[in-house]
Write a protein that holds these residues in place. Structure first.
Motif, short mmCIF file in Angstrom:
data_model
loop_
_atom_site.label_atom_id
_atom_site.label_comp_id
_atom_site.label_asym_id
_atom_site.label_seq_id
_atom_site.Cartn_x
_atom_site.Cartn_y
_atom_site.Cartn_z
N ALA A 190 0.85 -1.19 0.00
CA ALA A 190 0.00 0.00 0.00
C ALA A 190 0.89 1.24 0.00
N ALA A 191 0.47 2.25 -0.72
CA ALA A 191 1.21 3.51 -0.72
C ALA A 191 0.24 4.65 -0.51
N ALA A 192 0.63 5.59 0.34
CA ALA A 192 -0.18 6.78 0.60
C ALA A 192 0.81 7.91 0.88
N LYS A 193 0.49 9.08 0.36
CA LYS A 193 1.46 10.18 0.41
C LYS A 193 2.79 9.65 -0.13
N ARG A 194 3.87 9.80 0.61
CA ARG A 194 5.16 9.29 0.10
C ARG A 194 5.57 8.03 0.81
N ARG A 195 4.66 7.44 1.57
CA ARG A 195 4.99 6.24 2.33
C ARG A 195 4.50 5.02 1.59
N LYS A 196 5.19 3.93 1.84
CA LYS A 196 4.85 2.68 1.19
C LYS A 196 5.13 1.56 2.17
N GLY A 197 4.28 0.55 2.20
CA GLY A 197 4.54 -0.56 3.12
C GLY A 197 3.62 -1.73 2.84
N MET A 198 3.87 -2.81 3.55
CA MET A 198 3.03 -3.99 3.45
C MET A 198 1.75 -3.76 4.24
N ILE A 199 0.67 -4.27 3.71
CA ILE A 199 -0.59 -4.21 4.44
C ILE A 199 -1.26 -5.57 4.35
N LEU A 200 -1.87 -5.98 5.45
CA LEU A 200 -2.63 -7.22 5.49
C LEU A 200 -4.11 -6.89 5.56
N LEU A 201 -4.86 -7.47 4.65
CA LEU A 201 -6.30 -7.22 4.61
C LEU A 201 -7.04 -8.51 4.93
N SER A 202 -8.24 -8.34 5.45
CA SER A 202 -9.07 -9.50 5.74
C SER A 202 -9.60 -10.11 4.43
N PRO A 203 -9.61 -11.44 4.33
CA PRO A 203 -10.19 -12.08 3.15
C PRO A 203 -11.71 -12.07 3.15
N GLN A 204 -12.30 -11.60 4.25
CA GLN A 204 -13.76 -11.57 4.38
C GLN A 204 -14.28 -10.30 3.74
N PRO A 205 -15.09 -10.39 2.69
CA PRO A 205 -15.62 -9.16 2.11
C PRO A 205 -16.48 -8.42 3.13
N GLY A 206 -16.32 -7.13 3.21
CA GLY A 206 -17.08 -6.35 4.18
C GLY A 206 -16.37 -6.17 5.50
N ASN A 207 -15.24 -6.84 5.67
CA ASN A 207 -14.42 -6.65 6.87
C ASN A 207 -13.25 -5.75 6.48
N TYR A 208 -13.24 -4.53 7.01
CA TYR A 208 -12.23 -3.55 6.58
C TYR A 208 -11.11 -3.38 7.60
N LYS A 209 -10.98 -4.34 8.49
CA LYS A 209 -9.83 -4.30 9.41
C LYS A 209 -8.57 -4.58 8.61
N TYR A 210 -7.49 -3.97 8.99
CA TYR A 210 -6.24 -4.20 8.29
C TYR A 210 -5.09 -4.09 9.29
N ILE A 211 -3.95 -4.58 8.88
CA ILE A 211 -2.74 -4.49 9.70
C ILE A 211 -1.65 -3.88 8.84
N CYS A 212 -1.00 -2.85 9.35
CA CYS A 212 0.17 -2.30 8.67
C CYS A 212 1.05 -1.65 9.73
N ASP A 213 2.24 -1.23 9.33
CA ASP A 213 3.11 -0.61 10.33
C ASP A 213 2.66 0.83 10.60
N SER A 214 3.14 1.37 11.71
CA SER A 214 2.59 2.65 12.16
C SER A 214 2.96 3.82 11.25
N SER A 215 4.10 3.76 10.57
CA SER A 215 4.45 4.89 9.71
C SER A 215 3.52 4.96 8.49
N LEU A 216 3.12 3.80 8.01
CA LEU A 216 2.16 3.77 6.90
C LEU A 216 0.78 4.20 7.42
N GLN A 217 0.44 3.71 8.57
CA GLN A 217 -0.83 4.07 9.20
C GLN A 217 -0.97 5.60 9.29
#
Ligand SMILES: [Zn+2]
Length: 131
Positions: free
Chosen positions: A24-51
């Motif tokens: 995932a990339a936002a602004k000038r940051r880039k990092g790994m993101i983990l998404l739920s495989p459940q459609p409709g579940n928008y919880k995610y995990i990423c490191d705090s600088s990307l967050q």
């Protein structure tokens, strides 16, 4: 029955375990993101600088961790596109909102479109894919 999420460009498996792993990339940051495989579940995990780079209403660019292709959906630039492979089924197309805080996911199975998420009704599901 295992749901396998696949990159539409290199066909690489994006959920080697349970969660979907993307870049995932936002602004000038880039990092790994983990998404739920459940459609409709928008919880995610990423490191705090990307967050810290995520901002309500701003788009996130998702790309494949294997081929680095931008997963932005063709024709729907506010969405990212993955494929969902289930044994015994034709591949389904998954599109989910790239806008942080906008919860909308569409699963396209042939002519059937199923929507998930609180914000999905903001989009016209029937015309959404130009089908
Ligand atoms: Zn790929």
């Amino acid at each position: 029955m295992k749901n396998t999420f696949v990159c539409p460009h290199c066909q690489g498996v994006l959920n080697p375990n349970v969660k979907i792993l993307l870049v995932a990339a936002a602004k000038r940051r880039k990092g790994m993101i983990l998404l739920s495989p459940q459609p409709g579940n928008y919880k995610y995990i990423c490191d705090s600088s990307l967050q810290d780079a995520f901002q309500e209403g701003k788009t996130i660019t998702f790309s494949c961790p294997m081929c680095a292709t931008d997963l932005t959906a063709e024709g729907n630039p506010k969405f990212a596109h993955l494929e969902l492979h289930v044994t015994g089924h034709k591949p389904r197309q998954i599109e989910f909102s790239r806008v942080f805080g906008a919860h909308a996911t569409f699963i396209v199975d042939g002519n059937d479109v199923t929507s998930f998420g609180d914000d999905a009704e903001d989009f016209d599901g029937t015309n959404f894919f130009g089908a």
